[in-house]
Design a protein around this motif. Structure first.
Motif, mmCIF file in Angstrom:
data_model
loop_
_atom_site.group_PDB
_atom_site.id
_atom_site.type_symbol
_atom_site.label_atom_id
_atom_site.label_comp_id
_atom_site.label_asym_id
_atom_site.label_seq_id
_atom_site.Cartn_x
_atom_site.Cartn_y
_atom_site.Cartn_z
ATOM 1 N N ASP A 284 0.852 -1.186 0.000
ATOM 2 C CA ASP A 284 0.000 0.000 0.000
ATOM 3 C C ASP A 284 0.888 1.236 0.000
ATOM 4 N N GLY A 285 0.424 2.314 -0.607
ATOM 5 C CA GLY A 285 1.161 3.572 -0.567
ATOM 6 C C GLY A 285 0.523 4.592 -1.482
ATOM 7 N N GLY A 286 1.185 5.726 -1.605
ATOM 8 C CA GLY A 286 0.704 6.772 -2.498
ATOM 9 C C GLY A 286 0.937 6.419 -3.953
ATOM 10 N N TYR A 287 1.995 5.622 -4.209
ATOM 11 C CA TYR A 287 2.361 5.270 -5.586
ATOM 12 C C TYR A 287 3.010 3.894 -5.577
ATOM 13 N N LEU A 288 2.499 2.992 -6.384
ATOM 14 C CA LEU A 288 3.097 1.665 -6.558
ATOM 15 C C LEU A 288 3.349 1.442 -8.041
ATOM 16 N N GLU A 289 4.479 0.850 -8.329
ATOM 17 C CA GLU A 289 4.827 0.519 -9.710
ATOM 18 C C GLU A 289 5.109 -0.977 -9.746
ATOM 19 N N TYR A 290 4.480 -1.675 -10.697
ATOM 20 C CA TYR A 290 4.617 -3.121 -10.781
ATOM 21 C C TYR A 290 5.062 -3.500 -12.184
ATOM 22 N N PHE A 291 6.190 -4.213 -12.270
ATOM 23 C CA PHE A 291 6.728 -4.668 -13.542
ATOM 24 C C PHE A 291 6.292 -6.118 -13.741
ATOM 25 N N LEU A 292 5.416 -6.343 -14.717
ATOM 26 C CA LEU A 292 4.805 -7.655 -14.914
ATOM 27 C C LEU A 292 5.816 -8.756 -15.194
ATOM 28 N N ASP A 293 6.756 -8.516 -16.112
ATOM 29 C CA ASP A 293 7.690 -9.571 -16.505
ATOM 30 C C ASP A 293 8.646 -9.953 -15.380
ATOM 31 N N ARG A 294 9.123 -8.964 -14.646
ATOM 32 C CA ARG A 294 10.104 -9.213 -13.581
ATOM 33 C C ARG A 294 9.449 -9.437 -12.231
ATOM 34 N N ARG A 295 8.145 -9.143 -12.135
ATOM 35 C CA ARG A 295 7.410 -9.240 -10.871
ATOM 36 C C ARG A 295 8.104 -8.427 -9.788
ATOM 37 N N VAL A 296 8.438 -7.188 -10.140
ATOM 38 C CA VAL A 296 9.107 -6.251 -9.241
ATOM 39 C C VAL A 296 8.102 -5.189 -8.820
ATOM 40 N N VAL A 297 8.096 -4.860 -7.528
ATOM 41 C CA VAL A 297 7.236 -3.805 -6.998
ATOM 42 C C VAL A 297 8.122 -2.691 -6.454
ATOM 43 N N GLN A 298 7.804 -1.443 -6.810
ATOM 44 C CA GLN A 298 8.454 -0.276 -6.239
ATOM 45 C C GLN A 298 7.360 0.579 -5.627
ATOM 46 N N ALA A 299 7.569 1.032 -4.393
ATOM 47 C CA ALA A 299 6.532 1.779 -3.683
ATOM 48 C C ALA A 299 7.091 3.087 -3.147
ATOM 49 N N ARG A 300 6.222 4.125 -3.149
ATOM 50 C CA ARG A 300 6.584 5.432 -2.610
ATOM 51 C C ARG A 300 5.393 5.965 -1.814
ATOM 52 N N SER A 301 5.694 6.847 -0.870
ATOM 53 C CA SER A 301 4.611 7.435 -0.080
ATOM 54 C C SER A 301 3.931 8.567 -0.821
ATOM 55 N N ASN A 302 4.627 9.199 -1.755
ATOM 56 C CA ASN A 302 4.073 10.336 -2.502
ATOM 57 C C ASN A 302 3.906 9.999 -3.971
ATOM 58 N N ALA A 303 2.838 10.530 -4.550
ATOM 59 C CA ALA A 303 2.606 10.421 -5.987
ATOM 60 C C ALA A 303 2.563 11.836 -6.547
ATOM 61 N N GLN A 304 3.124 12.022 -7.724
ATOM 62 C CA GLN A 304 3.117 13.339 -8.359
ATOM 63 C C GLN A 304 1.676 13.813 -8.549
ATOM 64 N N GLY A 305 1.410 15.048 -8.141
ATOM 65 C CA GLY A 305 0.078 15.614 -8.293
ATOM 66 C C GLY A 305 -0.887 15.262 -7.176
ATOM 67 N N VAL A 306 -0.418 14.487 -6.191
ATOM 68 C CA VAL A 306 -1.254 14.107 -5.059
ATOM 69 C C VAL A 306 -0.694 14.805 -3.827
ATOM 70 N N GLU A 307 -1.526 15.596 -3.174
ATOM 71 C CA GLU A 307 -1.061 16.396 -2.043
ATOM 72 C C GLU A 307 -0.789 15.576 -0.792
ATOM 73 N N GLU A 308 -1.620 14.608 -0.512
ATOM 74 C CA GLU A 308 -1.517 13.844 0.724
ATOM 75 C C GLU A 308 -0.498 12.712 0.609
ATOM 76 N N SER A 309 0.441 12.662 1.541
ATOM 77 C CA SER A 309 1.406 11.576 1.596
ATOM 78 C C SER A 309 0.739 10.338 2.184
ATOM 79 N N GLN A 310 1.023 9.180 1.642
ATOM 80 C CA GLN A 310 0.431 7.926 2.094
ATOM 81 C C GLN A 310 1.554 6.938 2.352
ATOM 82 N N ARG A 311 1.872 6.731 3.607
ATOM 83 C CA ARG A 311 3.010 5.889 3.983
ATOM 84 C C ARG A 311 2.967 4.534 3.282
#
Length: 175
Positions: A135-162
């Motif tokens: 869970d977080g403000g921004y998650l990126e998932y690469f289908l082929d590698r099954r890699v997840v990258q997560a951040r608390s902030n998403a561009q254009g979103v004011e509220e930070s989400q741990r």
């Protein structure tokens, strides 16, 4: 004159849902019928866009993409390049293989980059893989590698989400 909707639907949705790696989807998905439900479609064949609005649901086999609005973009060759679903809880799911758990993702925005086989889940992002959750403000998932990258902030979103995650331990066979 060619029918503008057929190439977009055929190339676009099939590419959106299955991409180019059949090993990452159930075998029957590629031959399953494509079902699209929405209240409205705005198609611009020259611009290469189709915008579905109103409780949109796109399904093919084990794949599903939903949102209040789904925009599909294709390039000059008619190939799908980008699919963006938005809504209070836009959603994407896929069953990679018969013996693997369903992968499910939510966010206020879900963006699928076809060539990169990458999914972005933005704002109130959530990803489930079997018992593992992210869970977080921004998650990126690469289908082929099954890699997840997560951040608390998403561009254009004011509220930070741990960033939060729960990882289930691997099951050991036998004693």
């Amino acid at each position: 004159m060619r029918a503008p909707f057929a190439p977009l639907l055929t190339l676009g949705v099939i590419g959106l849902l299955l991409g180019s790696a059949p090993a990452l989807a159930l075998e029957g998905d590629a031959s399953a019928p494509i079902q699209v439900e929405a209240d409205r479609l705005d198609l611009d064949d020259r611009a290469g866009t189709a915008v579905y609005t109103g409780d949109v649901e796109i399904r093919q086999g084990s794949m599903q993409l939903t949102g209040t609005r789904v925009e599909i973009r294709r390039n000059d060759q008619g190939q799908l390049t980008l699919a963006t679903a938005t809504g209070e809880r836009a959603y994407i799911e896929q069953k990679p293989a018969q013996d693997e758990p369903l992968v499910r993702g939510w966010g206020r925005t879900v963006v699928y980059h076809v060539a990169e086989r990458r999914i972005e889940l933005i704002d109130r992002a959530e990803l489930h893989q079997g018992g593992d959750t992210f869970d977080g403000g921004y998650l990126e998932y690469f289908l082929d590698r099954r890699v997840v990258q997560a951040r608390s902030n998403a561009q254009g979103v004011e509220e930070s989400q741990r960033v939060r995650m729960t990882l289930e331990p691997e099951q050991q066979d036998g004693p």
